[in-house]
Scaffold this motif. Structure first.
Motif, PDB file in Angstrom:
ATOM      1  N   GLU A 116      64.487  52.985   5.104  1.00  0.00           N
ATOM      2  CA  GLU A 116      64.393  54.326   4.636  1.00  0.00           C
ATOM      3  C   GLU A 116      64.340  54.103   3.466  1.00  0.00           C
ATOM      4  OE1 GLU A 116      65.858  57.244   6.686  1.00  0.00           O
ATOM      5  OE2 GLU A 116      65.288  56.428   8.565  1.00  0.00           O
ATOM      6  N   ARG A 117      64.497  53.628   2.223  1.00  0.00           N
ATOM      7  CA  ARG A 117      64.641  53.009   0.947  1.00  0.00           C
ATOM      8  C   ARG A 117      63.936  52.797   0.226  1.00  0.00           C
ATOM      9  NH1 ARG A 117      68.663  56.587  -0.766  1.00  0.00           N
ATOM     10  NH2 ARG A 117      70.998  56.051  -0.302  1.00  0.00           N
ATOM     11  N   TYR A 118      63.036  52.691  -0.661  1.00  0.00           N
ATOM     12  CA  TYR A 118      62.135  52.354  -0.769  1.00  0.00           C
ATOM     13  C   TYR A 118      62.244  50.860  -2.096  1.00  0.00           C
ATOM     14  CZ  TYR A 118      59.426  56.729  -1.066  1.00  0.00           C
ATOM     15  OH  TYR A 118      58.554  57.303  -0.360  1.00  0.00           O
ATOM     16  N   ALA A 119      63.908  50.956  -1.895  1.00  0.00           N
ATOM     17  CA  ALA A 119      64.470  49.049  -2.736  1.00  0.00           C
ATOM     18  C   ALA A 119      64.203  48.993  -1.579  1.00  0.00           C
ATOM     19  CB  ALA A 119      66.041  49.249  -3.258  1.00  0.00           C
ATOM     20  N   TYR A 120      64.308  49.105   0.182  1.00  0.00           N
ATOM     21  CA  TYR A 120      64.178  48.110   1.152  1.00  0.00           C
ATOM     22  C   TYR A 120      62.717  47.659   1.034  1.00  0.00           C
ATOM     23  CZ  TYR A 120      63.887  46.537   6.107  1.00  0.00           C
ATOM     24  OH  TYR A 120      63.851  46.116   7.654  1.00  0.00           O
ATOM     25  N   LEU A 121      62.152  48.113   1.211  1.00  0.00           N
ATOM     26  CA  LEU A 121      59.855  48.238   0.980  1.00  0.00           C
ATOM     27  C   LEU A 121      59.616  47.228  -0.051  1.00  0.00           C
ATOM     28  CD1 LEU A 121      58.604  51.945   2.487  1.00  0.00           C
ATOM     29  CD2 LEU A 121      59.007  49.901   3.585  1.00  0.00           C
ATOM     30  N   ALA A 122      60.400  47.427  -1.592  1.00  0.00           N
ATOM     31  CA  ALA A 122      59.826  46.750  -2.529  1.00  0.00           C
ATOM     32  C   ALA A 122      60.666  45.573  -2.047  1.00  0.00           C
ATOM     33  CB  ALA A 122      60.745  47.325  -3.713  1.00  0.00           C
ATOM     34  N   ALA A 123      61.307  44.767  -1.453  1.00  0.00           N
ATOM     35  CA  ALA A 123      62.068  43.572  -1.486  1.00  0.00           C
ATOM     36  C   ALA A 123      60.957  43.142  -0.087  1.00  0.00           C
ATOM     37  CB  ALA A 123      62.869  43.962  -0.926  1.00  0.00           C
TER      38      ALA A 123
ATOM     39  N   GLN B 289      56.641  39.279   0.535  1.00  0.00           N
ATOM     40  CA  GLN B 289      55.643  39.151   1.453  1.00  0.00           C
ATOM     41  C   GLN B 289      54.196  38.906  -0.067  1.00  0.00           C
ATOM     42  OE1 GLN B 289      54.517  43.093   2.879  1.00  0.00           O
ATOM     43  NE2 GLN B 289      55.668  42.234   4.561  1.00  0.00           N
ATOM     44  N   HIS B 290      54.599  39.305  -1.143  1.00  0.00           N
ATOM     45  CA  HIS B 290      53.503  39.206  -2.595  1.00  0.00           C
ATOM     46  C   HIS B 290      53.808  37.254  -2.972  1.00  0.00           C
ATOM     47  CE1 HIS B 290      51.822  42.934  -1.715  1.00  0.00           C
ATOM     48  NE2 HIS B 290      50.563  42.386  -2.314  1.00  0.00           N
ATOM     49  N   ASN B 291      54.240  37.143  -2.528  1.00  0.00           N
ATOM     50  CA  ASN B 291      55.402  35.708  -2.749  1.00  0.00           C
ATOM     51  C   ASN B 291      56.071  35.648  -4.719  1.00  0.00           C
ATOM     52  OD1 ASN B 291      54.695  34.079  -0.511  1.00  0.00           O
ATOM     53  ND2 ASN B 291      52.679  34.456  -1.078  1.00  0.00           N
ATOM     54  N   HIS B 292      56.644  36.655  -4.595  1.00  0.00           N
ATOM     55  CA  HIS B 292      57.314  37.182  -6.202  1.00  0.00           C
ATOM     56  C   HIS B 292      59.120  36.521  -5.467  1.00  0.00           C
ATOM     57  CE1 HIS B 292      54.968  38.795  -7.927  1.00  0.00           C
ATOM     58  NE2 HIS B 292      53.820  39.401  -6.911  1.00  0.00           N
TER      59      HIS B 292
ATOM     60  N   VAL C  53      62.800  37.070  -5.416  1.00  0.00           N
ATOM     61  CA  VAL C  53      63.364  37.944  -5.088  1.00  0.00           C
ATOM     62  C   VAL C  53      64.688  37.444  -5.692  1.00  0.00           C
ATOM     63  CG1 VAL C  53      63.662  40.707  -4.837  1.00  0.00           C
ATOM     64  CG2 VAL C  53      61.649  39.328  -4.666  1.00  0.00           C
ATOM     65  N   TYR C  54      65.468  38.897  -6.698  1.00  0.00           N
ATOM     66  CA  TYR C  54      67.065  38.568  -6.464  1.00  0.00           C
ATOM     67  C   TYR C  54      67.363  39.816  -6.391  1.00  0.00           C
ATOM     68  CZ  TYR C  54      67.216  34.085  -9.155  1.00  0.00           C
ATOM     69  OH  TYR C  54      66.913  33.115  -9.251  1.00  0.00           O
ATOM     70  N   LEU C  55      68.038  40.052  -5.186  1.00  0.00           N
ATOM     71  CA  LEU C  55      68.678  41.603  -4.820  1.00  0.00           C
ATOM     72  C   LEU C  55      70.026  41.403  -5.192  1.00  0.00           C
ATOM     73  CD1 LEU C  55      67.545  41.374  -1.330  1.00  0.00           C
ATOM     74  CD2 LEU C  55      66.254  41.999  -3.089  1.00  0.00           C
ATOM     75  N   VAL C  56      70.419  42.738  -5.988  1.00  0.00           N
ATOM     76  CA  VAL C  56      71.018  43.738  -6.386  1.00  0.00           C
ATOM     77  C   VAL C  56      71.654  44.963  -6.111  1.00  0.00           C
ATOM     78  CG1 VAL C  56      72.458  43.854  -8.758  1.00  0.00           C
ATOM     79  CG2 VAL C  56      71.110  41.855  -8.619  1.00  0.00           C
TER      80      VAL C  56
ATOM     81  N   LEU D 137      69.350  40.778   3.445  1.00  0.00           N
ATOM     82  CA  LEU D 137      68.367  40.982   3.491  1.00  0.00           C
ATOM     83  C   LEU D 137      67.227  40.563   3.383  1.00  0.00           C
ATOM     84  CD1 LEU D 137      66.856  43.734   4.347  1.00  0.00           C
ATOM     85  CD2 LEU D 137      67.147  44.412   1.986  1.00  0.00           C
ATOM     86  N   PHE D 138      65.999  39.921   4.524  1.00  0.00           N
ATOM     87  CA  PHE D 138      64.965  39.554   4.442  1.00  0.00           C
ATOM     88  C   PHE D 138      65.614  37.882   3.985  1.00  0.00           C
ATOM     89  CE2 PHE D 138      63.185  43.671   3.136  1.00  0.00           C
ATOM     90  CZ  PHE D 138      63.086  43.690   4.827  1.00  0.00           C
ATOM     91  N   ASN D 139      66.978  37.358   4.499  1.00  0.00           N
ATOM     92  CA  ASN D 139      67.129  36.345   4.066  1.00  0.00           C
ATOM     93  C   ASN D 139      67.405  35.783   3.266  1.00  0.00           C
ATOM     94  OD1 ASN D 139      66.886  35.099   7.396  1.00  0.00           O
ATOM     95  ND2 ASN D 139      65.050  34.495   7.400  1.00  0.00           N
ATOM     96  N   GLN D 140      67.530  37.254   1.860  1.00  0.00           N
ATOM     97  CA  GLN D 140      67.657  36.696   0.696  1.00  0.00           C
ATOM     98  C   GLN D 140      69.607  37.639   0.205  1.00  0.00           C
ATOM     99  OE1 GLN D 140      65.933  36.279  -1.623  1.00  0.00           O
ATOM    100  NE2 GLN D 140      64.306  35.312  -0.346  1.00  0.00           N
ATOM    101  N   LYS D 141      70.340  37.279  -0.340  1.00  0.00           N
ATOM    102  CA  LYS D 141      71.336  37.705  -0.086  1.00  0.00           C
ATOM    103  C   LYS D 141      71.472  38.606  -1.732  1.00  0.00           C
ATOM    104  CE  LYS D 141      76.196  36.482  -2.169  1.00  0.00           C
ATOM    105  NZ  LYS D 141      76.560  35.260  -3.072  1.00  0.00           N
ATOM    106  N   ILE D 142      72.276  39.598  -0.977  1.00  0.00           N
ATOM    107  CA  ILE D 142      72.050  41.189  -2.432  1.00  0.00           C
ATOM    108  C   ILE D 142      73.589  40.847  -2.798  1.00  0.00           C
ATOM    109  CG2 ILE D 142      72.397  43.306  -2.223  1.00  0.00           C
ATOM    110  CD1 ILE D 142      71.411  43.676   0.433  1.00  0.00           C
TER     111      ILE D 142
END
Length: 120
Positions: A15-22, A27-30, A32-35, A42-47
């Motif tokens: 429900e968070r916009y940060a989740y949707l942004a990730a 999906q746009h192939n950028h 991403v580093y999640l902090v 999240l989405f097979n990416q480490k936070i």
């Protein structure tokens, strides 16, 4: 062109916009580093925890309210991004002055809108 992006304030809450942004950035192939506050995944990416250093950052997209940003000013500056996006609710005039002094471009915008309109 892929823009390496740090999402500051990453969340596993759908429900968070940060989740949707990730999700949308990936999906746009950028790259991403999640902090965030908790080391999770999240989405097979480490936070990562705050303070983790990354190189060659193009964009930091901020999902923290101004009261929660102050302790991260030096961390954000140390990443030397080409730009910082302050999403709605994260606008911070005090920090803008510091960024200006450090020659870091910033903008008030919505990452999701920028992506949807091919302006990212």
């Amino acid at each position: 062109m892929s823009k390496t992006t740090v999402i500051l304030g990453a969340s596993t809450n759908p429900e968070r916009y940060a989740y949707l942004a990730a999700k949308t950035l990936l999906q746009h192939n950028h790259k991403v580093y999640l902090v965030g506050l908790k080391e999770k995944e999240l989405f097979n990416q480490k936070i990562y925890e705050y303070g983790t250093h990354f190189k060659d950052i193009h964009t930091i997209t901020v999902y923290l309210n101004p009261m929660n940003q102050k302790q991260y000013y030096q961390y954000i500056i140390s990443l030397q991004p080409k730009r910082i996006i302050f999403n709605p609710g994260s606008e911070n005039n005090q920090f803008y002055r510091i960024l200006h002094e450090n020659h870091i471009f910033y903008q008030e915008a919505c990452t999701l809108v920028l992506l949807a309109t091919n302006q990212y």
